[in-house]
Design an enzyme around this catalytic site. Structure first.
Site, PDB file in Angstrom:
ATOM      1  N   PHE A  87      70.973 112.834  -0.260  1.00 56.87           N
ATOM      2  CA  PHE A  87      70.744 113.458  -1.567  1.00 56.87           C
ATOM      3  C   PHE A  87      69.347 113.088  -2.099  1.00 56.87           C
ATOM      4  CE2 PHE A  87      71.615 112.144  -6.184  1.00 56.87           C
ATOM      5  CZ  PHE A  87      71.093 113.324  -6.723  1.00 56.87           C
ATOM      6  N   GLY A 136      74.432 111.818   5.033  1.00 61.60           N
ATOM      7  CA  GLY A 136      73.378 112.822   4.848  1.00 61.60           C
ATOM      8  C   GLY A 136      73.772 114.116   5.557  1.00 61.60           C
ATOM      9  N   LEU A 167      63.567 100.756  15.441  1.00 62.04           N
ATOM     10  CA  LEU A 167      62.833 101.957  15.045  1.00 62.04           C
ATOM     11  C   LEU A 167      61.486 101.969  15.764  1.00 62.04           C
ATOM     12  CD1 LEU A 167      63.398 101.736  11.172  1.00 62.04           C
ATOM     13  CD2 LEU A 167      64.516 103.318  12.768  1.00 62.04           C
ATOM     14  N   SER A 194      71.643 104.540   3.066  1.00 62.86           N
ATOM     15  CA  SER A 194      72.872 103.797   2.751  1.00 62.86           C
ATOM     16  C   SER A 194      73.905 104.774   2.192  1.00 62.86           C
ATOM     17  CB  SER A 194      72.632 102.735   1.666  1.00 62.86           C
ATOM     18  OG  SER A 194      73.844 102.066   1.365  1.00 62.86           O
ATOM     19  N   TYR A 206      78.909  96.998  -0.897  1.00 62.28           N
ATOM     20  CA  TYR A 206      77.684  97.704  -1.325  1.00 62.28           C
ATOM     21  C   TYR A 206      76.797  96.770  -2.142  1.00 62.28           C
ATOM     22  CZ  TYR A 206      74.793 101.459  -3.349  1.00 62.28           C
ATOM     23  OH  TYR A 206      73.751 102.270  -3.734  1.00 62.28           O
ATOM     24  N   LYS A 251      73.062  95.327  -0.917  1.00 61.96           N
ATOM     25  CA  LYS A 251      71.814  95.603  -1.637  1.00 61.96           C
ATOM     26  C   LYS A 251      71.188  94.314  -2.180  1.00 61.96           C
ATOM     27  CE  LYS A 251      71.472 100.178  -1.404  1.00 61.96           C
ATOM     28  NZ  LYS A 251      70.333 100.860  -0.761  1.00 61.96           N
ATOM     29  N   GLN A 294      56.833  85.711   3.138  1.00 59.78           N
ATOM     30  CA  GLN A 294      56.512  85.068   4.419  1.00 59.78           C
ATOM     31  C   GLN A 294      55.521  85.885   5.248  1.00 59.78           C
ATOM     32  OE1 GLN A 294      59.949  83.515   6.470  1.00 59.78           O
ATOM     33  NE2 GLN A 294      58.805  83.251   8.364  1.00 59.78           N
ATOM     34  N   THR A 306      72.435 108.585 -10.608  1.00 61.83           N
ATOM     35  CA  THR A 306      71.544 109.748 -10.504  1.00 61.83           C
ATOM     36  C   THR A 306      72.357 110.943 -10.014  1.00 61.83           C
ATOM     37  OG1 THR A 306      69.750 108.237  -9.959  1.00 61.83           O
ATOM     38  CG2 THR A 306      69.375 110.552  -9.458  1.00 61.83           C
TER      39      THR A 306
END
Ligand code: UDP
Length: 334
Positions: free
Chosen positions: A22, A47, A72, A86, A156, A160, A173, A186
């Site tokens: 979203f 998603g 990644l 998330s 959750y 976070k 660091q 939101t």
């Protein structure tokens, strides 16, 4: 490592995790409109490809379907990493508690690792949930919160909170230039019709003339921010200086019962209101203190609730006519 000077090139490169979600997909649109090249990464658990389908053929956009908890690898320079991946609806993270903890911990680790390796600036999408069921009101960034670590929302909230701690550790660091946005409730187009959050729940119930399910007596409060305002806040935060957390949300607070009545009025619905049990640990009050965002970013929300809700109703009306709900495909894998 030394802080890299953000590229002077006209087209900085942004990586958005959760880029088909979203808020992620709205951020992608905003970045492309501002000349960024964007790589969106999403495992499509909550998603949906349709959120970025309009970008097919856009030379500045690339989509990678990947779980951000896995390594990644990206070729070439990266200037900004926006870590939004998330599950974010209570229904989703209650269904996917382990994935939620993994994306907040392992996923944030990978996203920070990418930012460090590329010398990119990093923004964490954190949440008002880190304040738990807050004992301070409105919530300022220096409030440490009231979270039940072993309650159902703990997956959750703690993921976070851990993500914020890890972000600060990479900053201290490894000198990664980091930002932390604490996002309050939101809403807007591209929320999933059945994602369980109060805005899609009430709008879809009202549009079908079904009863609106108010939890508890509806006296708990929330403060709703329209997605466009939120994205502008995130963008300004990334482009600002300073590494402290910043609340991004709309301070216009209302009870859930008042919100239900507003939705009935704005949809012109014949729906009644029914009361259902209040979920465990449901925060009793929530309202951002946005003084820091105003001062540091010159930002405040502009879209009034009524205006934003009408746009959201239009969107959901279209989705219902298509018969779509855009529900994510839960894999139940951890
Ligand atoms: N809520 C409700 N009915 C619904 C869904 C949610 O009354 O069908 C309430 C929920 O208990 C909470 C508020 O609406 O007090 C906002 O819920 P949401 O799931 O949108 O997000 P939260 O702020 O709790 O993370």
């Amino acid at each position: 490592m030394a802080k890299k000077k953000i590229t002077d090139a006209k087209n900085p490169v942004s990586v958005v995790t959760g880029g088909a979600g979203f808020l992620g997909s709205h951020l992608v649109d905003c970045l492309l409109a501002r000349g960024h090249q964007v790589v969106a990464i999403d495992n499509l658990v909550t998603g949906a490809v349709e959120n970025v389908a309009h970008l097919a053929g856009n030379a500045g956009f690339r989509f990678i379907q990947q779980d951000v908890t896995e390594f990644l690898f990206l070729d070439g320079p990266v200037d900004y990493v926006w870590h939004l991946a998330s599950p974010a609806s209570p229904i989703d993270y209650l269904e996917l508690p382990i994935q939620t903890l993994k994306v907040g911990s392992l996923g944030t680790h990978k996203a920070l690792g990418l930012a460090k390796h590329k010398g990119a600036r990093f923004l964490l999408a954190s949440t008002s949930e880190i304040y738990g069921d807050p004992l301070a009101h409105p919530q300022r960034e220096d409030y440490w919160g009231n979270v039940n670590t072993v309650g159902p929302r703990g997956c959750y909230d703690e993921s976070k909170r851990f993500a914020e701690a890890l972000t600060m550790a990479y900053h201290r660091q490894h000198q990664v230039d980091t930002r932390i946005a604490r996002i309050f409730n939101t809403y807007g187009p591209r929320m999933r019709l059945r994602d369980g959050r109060v805005v899609p729940a009430f709008i879809s119930q009202a549009l079908r003339n079904r009863p609106l399910t108010v939890f508890g007596r509806g006296q708990q409060t929330r403060s709703f921010c329209y997605c466009e305002d939120l994205i502008e806040g995130l963008y300004r935060l990334m482009m600002s200086r300073g590494n402290d957390p910043v609340n991004i949300g709309n301070p216009a607070e209302m009870t859930v019962l008042e919100f239900a009545r507003a939705i009935i009025r704005l949809t012109g619905s014949r729906s009644k209101i029914v009361f259902k049990p209040l979920p465990e640990d449901d925060p009793r009050q929530r309202r951002p203190d946005i003084s820091r965002a105003k001062e540091l970013l010159g930002w405040a929300p502009r879209v009034a609730l009524e205006e934003g809700i009408v746009k959201t109703i239009d969107y959901f009306q279209g989705r219902m006519e298509d018969g779509g709900g855009g529900c994510g495909n839960f894999t139940h894998k951890a």
